[in-house]
Design a protein around this motif. Sequence first.
Motif, PDB file in Angstrom:
ATOM      1  N   HIS A 121       0.836  -1.204   0.000  1.00 34.88           N
ATOM      2  CA  HIS A 121       0.000   0.000   0.000  1.00 34.88           C
ATOM      3  C   HIS A 121       0.872   1.256   0.000  1.00 34.88           C
ATOM      4  CE1 HIS A 121      -3.335   2.696   0.798  1.00 34.88           C
ATOM      5  NE2 HIS A 121      -2.649   3.182   1.814  1.00 34.88           N
ATOM      6  N   GLU A 122       1.904   1.277   0.840  1.00 38.70           N
ATOM      7  CA  GLU A 122       2.806   2.436   0.871  1.00 38.70           C
ATOM      8  C   GLU A 122       3.539   2.590  -0.454  1.00 38.70           C
ATOM      9  OE1 GLU A 122       5.149   3.201   4.688  1.00 38.70           O
ATOM     10  OE2 GLU A 122       4.585   1.084   4.869  1.00 38.70           O
ATOM     11  N   ALA A 123       3.977   1.480  -1.027  1.00 43.85           N
ATOM     12  CA  ALA A 123       4.676   1.522  -2.313  1.00 43.85           C
ATOM     13  C   ALA A 123       3.745   2.037  -3.409  1.00 43.85           C
ATOM     14  CB  ALA A 123       5.200   0.134  -2.671  1.00 43.85           C
ATOM     15  N   GLU A 124       2.490   1.586  -3.372  1.00 39.27           N
ATOM     16  CA  GLU A 124       1.523   2.026  -4.379  1.00 39.27           C
ATOM     17  C   GLU A 124       1.232   3.514  -4.250  1.00 39.27           C
ATOM     18  OE1 GLU A 124      -3.044   1.220  -5.880  1.00 39.27           O
ATOM     19  OE2 GLU A 124      -2.115  -0.221  -4.523  1.00 39.27           O
ATOM     20  N   ARG A 125       1.098   4.003  -3.026  1.00 36.36           N
ATOM     21  CA  ARG A 125       0.850   5.434  -2.809  1.00 36.36           C
ATOM     22  C   ARG A 125       1.989   6.263  -3.407  1.00 36.36           C
ATOM     23  NH1 ARG A 125       1.165   7.561   3.222  1.00 36.36           N
ATOM     24  NH2 ARG A 125       3.254   6.903   2.760  1.00 36.36           N
ATOM     25  N   ALA A 126       3.220   5.868  -3.131  1.00 38.50           N
ATOM     26  CA  ALA A 126       4.374   6.591  -3.678  1.00 38.50           C
ATOM     27  C   ALA A 126       4.370   6.517  -5.202  1.00 38.50           C
ATOM     28  CB  ALA A 126       5.669   6.024  -3.111  1.00 38.50           C
ATOM     29  N   ALA A 127       4.123   5.333  -5.752  1.00 42.54           N
ATOM     30  CA  ALA A 127       4.143   5.165  -7.208  1.00 42.54           C
ATOM     31  C   ALA A 127       3.082   6.025  -7.882  1.00 42.54           C
ATOM     32  CB  ALA A 127       3.939   3.689  -7.566  1.00 42.54           C
ATOM     33  N   ARG A 128       1.887   6.063  -7.326  1.00 44.69           N
ATOM     34  CA  ARG A 128       0.805   6.860  -7.921  1.00 44.69           C
ATOM     35  C   ARG A 128       1.173   8.349  -7.973  1.00 44.69           C
ATOM     36  NH1 ARG A 128      -4.143   4.841  -8.678  1.00 44.69           N
ATOM     37  NH2 ARG A 128      -4.547   2.692  -8.069  1.00 44.69           N
ATOM     38  N   VAL A 129       1.690   8.878  -6.874  1.00 48.50           N
ATOM     39  CA  VAL A 129       2.029  10.304  -6.816  1.00 48.50           C
ATOM     40  C   VAL A 129       3.181  10.629  -7.758  1.00 48.50           C
ATOM     41  CG1 VAL A 129       2.951  12.141  -5.337  1.00 48.50           C
ATOM     42  CG2 VAL A 129       1.114  10.660  -4.501  1.00 48.50           C
ATOM     43  N   VAL A 130       4.239   9.841  -7.692  1.00 47.81           N
ATOM     44  CA  VAL A 130       5.425  10.130  -8.505  1.00 47.81           C
ATOM     45  C   VAL A 130       5.102  10.002  -9.993  1.00 47.81           C
ATOM     46  CG1 VAL A 130       7.772   9.375  -9.075  1.00 47.81           C
ATOM     47  CG2 VAL A 130       7.063   9.559  -6.675  1.00 47.81           C
ATOM     48  N   LEU A 131       4.344   8.986 -10.374  1.00 50.21           N
ATOM     49  CA  LEU A 131       3.997   8.822 -11.790  1.00 50.21           C
ATOM     50  C   LEU A 131       3.050   9.912 -12.275  1.00 50.21           C
ATOM     51  CD1 LEU A 131       3.730   4.951 -11.975  1.00 50.21           C
ATOM     52  CD2 LEU A 131       5.461   6.400 -13.075  1.00 50.21           C
ATOM     53  N   ALA A 132       2.143  10.369 -11.422  1.00 44.22           N
ATOM     54  CA  ALA A 132       1.248  11.474 -11.807  1.00 44.22           C
ATOM     55  C   ALA A 132       2.054  12.749 -12.040  1.00 44.22           C
ATOM     56  CB  ALA A 132       0.185  11.700 -10.746  1.00 44.22           C
ATOM     57  N   LEU A 133       3.034  12.998 -11.179  1.00 48.22           N
ATOM     58  CA  LEU A 133       3.889  14.181 -11.366  1.00 48.22           C
ATOM     59  C   LEU A 133       4.800  14.023 -12.584  1.00 48.22           C
ATOM     60  CD1 LEU A 133       4.819  14.929  -7.652  1.00 48.22           C
ATOM     61  CD2 LEU A 133       3.570  16.454  -9.190  1.00 48.22           C
ATOM     62  N   LEU A 134       5.363  12.835 -12.768  1.00 46.31           N
ATOM     63  CA  LEU A 134       6.230  12.603 -13.920  1.00 46.31           C
ATOM     64  C   LEU A 134       5.459  12.775 -15.221  1.00 46.31           C
ATOM     65  CD1 LEU A 134       8.980  11.712 -15.053  1.00 46.31           C
ATOM     66  CD2 LEU A 134       8.157   9.348 -14.903  1.00 46.31           C
ATOM     67  N   GLY A 135       4.236  12.262 -15.255  1.00 44.83           N
ATOM     68  CA  GLY A 135       3.423  12.375 -16.467  1.00 44.83           C
ATOM     69  C   GLY A 135       3.188  13.811 -16.897  1.00 44.83           C
ATOM     70  N   ALA A 136       3.160  14.728 -15.948  1.00 44.16           N
ATOM     71  CA  ALA A 136       2.976  16.147 -16.260  1.00 44.16           C
ATOM     72  C   ALA A 136       4.216  16.734 -16.936  1.00 44.16           C
ATOM     73  CB  ALA A 136       2.662  16.937 -14.986  1.00 44.16           C
ATOM     74  N   HIS A 137       5.332  16.035 -16.851  1.00 38.25           N
ATOM     75  CA  HIS A 137       6.588  16.543 -17.400  1.00 38.25           C
ATOM     76  C   HIS A 137       6.959  15.928 -18.748  1.00 38.25           C
ATOM     77  CE1 HIS A 137       6.911  17.937 -13.313  1.00 38.25           C
ATOM     78  NE2 HIS A 137       7.983  18.623 -13.628  1.00 38.25           N
ATOM     79  N   LEU A 138       6.280  14.858 -19.120  1.00 39.25           N
ATOM     80  CA  LEU A 138       6.602  14.170 -20.367  1.00 39.25           C
ATOM     81  C   LEU A 138       5.506  14.410 -21.391  1.00 39.25           C
ATOM     82  CD1 LEU A 138       7.803  10.739 -18.915  1.00 39.25           C
ATOM     83  CD2 LEU A 138       9.194  12.735 -19.541  1.00 39.25           C
ATOM     84  N   VAL A 139       5.905  14.428 -22.656  1.00 37.73           N
ATOM     85  CA  VAL A 139       4.924  14.664 -23.713  1.00 37.73           C
ATOM     86  C   VAL A 139       5.133  13.672 -24.857  1.00 37.73           C
ATOM     87  CG1 VAL A 139       4.678  17.132 -23.211  1.00 37.73           C
ATOM     88  CG2 VAL A 139       6.408  16.381 -24.845  1.00 37.73           C
ATOM     89  N   GLY A 140       4.089  13.582 -25.667  1.00 42.35           N
ATOM     90  CA  GLY A 140       4.169  12.888 -26.940  1.00 42.35           C
ATOM     91  C   GLY A 140       4.531  11.421 -26.865  1.00 42.35           C
ATOM     92  N   GLU A 141       5.313  11.022 -27.864  1.00 43.07           N
ATOM     93  CA  GLU A 141       5.679   9.619 -28.048  1.00 43.07           C
ATOM     94  C   GLU A 141       6.483   9.065 -26.874  1.00 43.07           C
ATOM     95  OE1 GLU A 141       5.478   6.028 -29.891  1.00 43.07           O
ATOM     96  OE2 GLU A 141       4.397   7.858 -30.422  1.00 43.07           O
ATOM     97  N   VAL A 142       7.290   9.898 -26.254  1.00 46.69           N
ATOM     98  CA  VAL A 142       8.098   9.436 -25.120  1.00 46.69           C
ATOM     99  C   VAL A 142       7.190   8.995 -23.969  1.00 46.69           C
ATOM    100  CG1 VAL A 142       9.745  10.196 -23.348  1.00 46.69           C
ATOM    101  CG2 VAL A 142      10.158  10.745 -25.745  1.00 46.69           C
ATOM    102  N   ARG A 143       6.186   9.812 -23.663  1.00 47.17           N
ATOM    103  CA  ARG A 143       5.249   9.446 -22.595  1.00 47.17           C
ATOM    104  C   ARG A 143       4.470   8.190 -22.974  1.00 47.17           C
ATOM    105  NH1 ARG A 143       1.199  13.871 -20.238  1.00 47.17           N
ATOM    106  NH2 ARG A 143       0.171  13.531 -22.212  1.00 47.17           N
TER     107      ARG A 143
END
Length: 140
Positions: free
Chosen positions: A31-53
């Motif tokens: 559960h703790e690992a999932e919470r961290a993964a969800r937040v970090v991936l949501a923030l990372l997704g805001a930084h990546l665009v296009g084909e790379v994302r």
Amino acid sequence: MDEERGAAEVALRWEAFLDRVKERGEYDSLHEAERAARVVLALLGAHLVGEVRAQLAARLPEGFALILLNPLQSAEPLPPERFVRATAAWIEGATEQTAAWDVSAVLSTVADAAGDDLLGQILLQLPTGYDLLFGRPQPT
């Protein structure tokens, strides 16, 4: 080559991905690992665009891919220190120190899933210093 291998590989299963994050983050529960993964991936997704994302999403378990593809909004790319601070703000009870640990656990697992070629493309879209967050220091 790395991209061919990555495309041929089946995306990491949800549990396997979380097990790696849990191990690297030394979390007490998935559960703790999932919470961290969800937040970090949501923030990372805001930084990546296009084909790379899209390519990175294809290499993640489906639930995490959707989080990456439907990110939190960011007005500008955050420098690594602000990315860690933003992570801390989204995880209840987190400090900058614990958030740095969370970011490292998740992004090093993402780097493994991405492979070297895609990770290089990801780093080109991010401000300088993210290589350290992914646990893959680049030569200067």
